[in-house]
Design an enzyme around this catalytic site. Structure first.
Site, short mmCIF file in Angstrom:
data_model
loop_
_atom_site.label_atom_id
_atom_site.label_comp_id
_atom_site.label_asym_id
_atom_site.label_seq_id
_atom_site.Cartn_x
_atom_site.Cartn_y
_atom_site.Cartn_z
N LYS A 194 0.94 -1.07 0.22
CA LYS A 194 0.01 0.36 0.01
C LYS A 194 0.81 1.38 0.00
CE LYS A 194 -1.72 2.87 3.04
NZ LYS A 194 -1.99 3.99 2.19
N GLU A 215 9.85 0.66 10.37
CA GLU A 215 11.02 1.77 10.43
C GLU A 215 10.17 2.98 10.58
OE1 GLU A 215 12.49 4.73 9.26
OE2 GLU A 215 12.61 3.91 7.06
N CYS A 272 13.30 10.43 7.37
CA CYS A 272 13.16 10.19 8.65
C CYS A 272 14.60 10.15 9.53
CB CYS A 272 12.44 8.49 8.65
SG CYS A 272 13.30 7.35 7.56
P1 NDP Z 1 1.93 7.67 8.54
O1 NDP Z 1 2.51 6.79 9.80
O2 NDP Z 1 0.38 8.00 8.84
O3 NDP Z 1 1.79 7.07 7.11
C1 NDP Z 1 2.61 6.04 6.67
C2 NDP Z 1 1.62 4.67 5.89
O4 NDP Z 1 0.94 4.01 6.79
C3 NDP Z 1 0.88 5.51 4.85
O5 NDP Z 1 0.88 4.70 3.73
C4 NDP Z 1 -0.51 5.74 5.50
O6 NDP Z 1 -1.26 6.11 4.64
C5 NDP Z 1 -0.36 4.39 6.46
N1 NDP Z 1 -1.30 4.20 7.59
C6 NDP Z 1 -1.74 5.46 8.40
N2 NDP Z 1 -2.70 5.00 9.26
C7 NDP Z 1 -2.36 3.56 9.02
C8 NDP Z 1 -3.24 2.43 9.91
N3 NDP Z 1 -3.92 2.88 10.90
N4 NDP Z 1 -2.71 1.39 9.76
C9 NDP Z 1 -1.88 1.14 8.71
N5 NDP Z 1 -1.42 1.98 7.94
C10 NDP Z 1 -1.46 3.24 8.19
O7 NDP Z 1 2.55 8.93 8.38
P2 NDP Z 1 1.87 10.47 7.84
O8 NDP Z 1 1.88 10.35 6.44
O9 NDP Z 1 0.61 10.71 8.58
O10 NDP Z 1 2.86 11.46 8.32
C11 NDP Z 1 2.75 11.88 9.62
C12 NDP Z 1 4.14 12.10 10.32
O11 NDP Z 1 4.80 10.81 10.42
C13 NDP Z 1 5.02 13.15 9.62
O12 NDP Z 1 4.92 14.04 10.09
C14 NDP Z 1 6.43 12.63 10.05
O13 NDP Z 1 6.84 13.07 11.26
C15 NDP Z 1 6.15 10.99 10.25
N6 NDP Z 1 6.68 10.18 9.10
C16 NDP Z 1 7.68 9.36 9.21
C17 NDP Z 1 8.21 8.65 8.09
C18 NDP Z 1 9.36 7.83 8.01
O14 NDP Z 1 9.96 7.54 7.19
N7 NDP Z 1 9.94 7.58 9.23
C19 NDP Z 1 7.59 8.76 6.85
C20 NDP Z 1 6.30 9.46 6.75
C21 NDP Z 1 5.89 10.27 7.95
P3 NDP Z 1 -2.02 7.11 4.31
O15 NDP Z 1 -0.80 7.74 3.45
O16 NDP Z 1 -3.30 6.97 3.54
O17 NDP Z 1 -2.06 8.00 5.51
#
Ligand code: NDP
Length: 492
Positions: free
Chosen positions: A197, A271, A305
């Site tokens: 996904k 991660e 990240c």
């Molecule tokens: P999320 O953790 O929400 O998103 C990461 C992935 O998980 C996306 O594909 C998201 O879908 C999906 N997801 C969201 N909710 C669920 C759930 N309950 N169960 C399973 N999968 C889920 O990150 P965000 O995009 O909301 O970003 C928020 C914050 O997270 C950022 O501001 C940053 O601080 C951090 N972040 C860290 C990352 C890293 O690489 N460590 C990467 C991205 C964000 P969808 O996109 O549809 O929400």
């Protein structure tokens, strides 16, 4: 006056040294109006009947309609992956699996420009980065794991490695294609099939990848792509037919996933976020360090990240270093992600921009000093100027929370012990940087920093053979290298 002087006299005096626009053409990318779900090698309309519009964050222009997969759709994808696993992929000669992975790697190289333009269009990152970092690394991951596919017995001697089954993979929006490669390449090399996904805001490169899967003639169902928001991710995590979950994203969602899979027997790697310290000692080569700092925090608008978001500077060089840093900031070009001269592109979404703004506001309220170079931001789209905070307290939110934007917090230290203590004073533990001319100091620091990756005199360097992953709230499990194969294998 000599002839030369006369010529110079007549030459127009350039008043503006900025580059002429150098936009990459969008023509190489052909978008469909709407995309279905890629399940069992076919495009399916979502049974949920729902869809949403994906946009370009640089212009807010709608790009395509994307399917919002519901529980039933996720179940179909898992079924297709299970079928492909049982019907051949898991028994295929490993050297045959390798051929498919090599093929995918080569096709990604051949279509690199198309993917790079699409990645910048949908994600907002500068084309220079998608072209020179995301695409080469994505292809390199497939090449690297293709090499291991028929050598697993040698990689794990006397342990009889076996695939797990169906891997459910959930990726974020900051490196859409690269994260896809990090997830899919080791899973397939180990003999698993996958349901992936992509993030809600950046589905397009994963959908174009389906084309690559077909072009490589990968058996149907080995790779399935389901698009949608967090609900789709949650449905994938919950599905009982999934043997392993690999997640990259926020610590908050990572924790929720860990709670969900507890007791189910599903394997899990997480991660998550980071708040990396980039430590500059007074004997470091300052100009080089400045470039490392810039690359550490402004690369991909800080949507990284492992970004070096906490700069720890030895007190004796604080002033000259900050002066140099501010000067360098004035040369960063913020704007059109498709312009080849752009250094800092668009913020990925309105939601992320709001989060950055909120945290930056608290920085000022908590007494830190903010600097932003003069730069004109485009009127449409989501933008944030490169920002540096000095006079930052260790306890402040901008020094402890992941901002995930182009915002750097500068702190100081006097001794290596103090640097270490401050660097480790975080809930995260994904990466760190050390800048010094002394090898012994690098080793001393690297042994004590609680971070999965420690870069020395460089930052944000990635290689498929090098394991990447975190400690503490940055998650567990490794991606890359031999370590990255292990989470996709069981041992008999
Ligand atoms: P999320 O953790 O929400 O998103 C990461 C992935 O998980 C996306 O594909 C998201 O879908 C999906 N997801 C969201 N909710 C669920 C759930 N309950 N169960 C399973 N999968 C889920 O990150 P965000 O995009 O909301 O970003 C928020 C914050 O997270 C950022 O501001 C940053 O601080 C951090 N972040 C860290 C990352 C890293 O690489 N460590 C990467 C991205 C964000 P969808 O996109 O549809 O929400």
């Amino acid at each position: 006056m000599t002839e030369l002087e006369r010529t110079h006299d007549r030459a127009p005096v350039p008043s503006d040294w900025s580059y002429a626009p150098a936009p990459e053409s969008r023509d190489i990318v052909s978008l469909r109006e709407r995309y279905g779900l890629f399940v069992g090698g076919e495009w399916l309309e979502p049974r949920s009947g729902e869809s949403y519009t994906t946009i370009s964050p640089a212009t807010e222009e709608p790009l395509a309609e994307i399917a919002q997969a519901g529980e039933e759709d996720v179940a179909l994808a898992v079924e297709a992956a299970r079928g492909a696993y049982a019907d051949g992929w898991s028994q295929l000669a490993p050297s045959e699996r390798a051929k498919y992975l090599f093929r995918i790697a080569r096709i990604l190289q051949e279509r690199a420009r198309e993917f790079a333009v699409l990645e910048s269009l949908n994600g907002g990152k500068p084309i220079r980065e998608s072209r020179d970092v995301d695409l080469p690394l994505a292809a390199a991951h497939f090449f690297y794991y293709a090499g291991w596919a028929d050598k697993l017995e040698y990689a794990f001697p006397n342990r009889r490695p076996q695939p797990l089954g169906v891997a459910g993979q959930i990726i974020p929006w900051n490196f859409p294609l690269m994260m896809l490669a990090w997830k899919i390449a080791p899973a397939l090399a180990a003999g698993n099939t996958v349901v992936l996904k992509p993030a809600e805001t950046t589905p397009l490169s994963a959908l174009l990848f389906c084309d690559v899967v077909r072009q490589a003639e990968l058996p149907p169902g080995v790779v399935n792509i389901v698009t949608g928001d967090g609900r789709t991710g949650a449905a994938l995590v919950k599905h009982p037919g999934v043997d392993k979950i690999a997640f990259t994203g926020s610590t908050e969602v990572g924790k929720a996933i860990q709670r969900e899979v507890a007791g189910t027997g599903k394997r899990l790697t997480l991660e998550l976020g980071g708040k990396a310290a980039n430590v500059i000692f007074d004997d470091a080569a300052l100009d080089g360090a400045i470039e490392g700092i810039i690359n550490g925090i402004y690369f991909n608008q800080g949507h990284v990240c492992c970004a070096g978001s906490r700069l720890l500077v030895q007190e004796s060089i604080h002033e000259p270093l900050v002066a140099k840093l501010k000067r360098r900031l004035t040369t960063l070009r913020v704007g059109d992600p498709l312009d080849k001269n752009t250094d800092v592109g668009a913020i990925n979404s309105q939601g992320q921009l709001d989060q950055i703004r909120e945290l930056v506001e608290t920085g000022t309220e908590e007494g830190a000093e903010m600097y932003q170079p003069p730069c004109r931001l485009p009127e449409r789209g989501y933008w944030f100027a490169p920002t540096v905070f000095t006079n930052v307290a260790q306890s402040s939110r901008i020094a402890t929370e992941e901002i995930f934007g182009p915002v750097l917090s500068v702190l100081t230290f006097r001794t290596p012990e103090e640097a270490l203590e401050k660097a480790n004073n975080t809930a995260y533990g994904l990466s760190a940087g050390v800048w010094t001319e002394k090898g012994s100091r690098i080793l001393w620091m690297a042994q004590r920093l609680r971070a999965g990756v420690v870069w020395a005199n460089t930052f944000n360097r990635f290689d498929p053979s090098s394991p990447f992953g975190g400690y503490k709230e940055s998650g567990f499990g490794r991606e890359g290298g031999l370590h990255g194969l292990e989470p996709y294998l069981r041992f008999e």
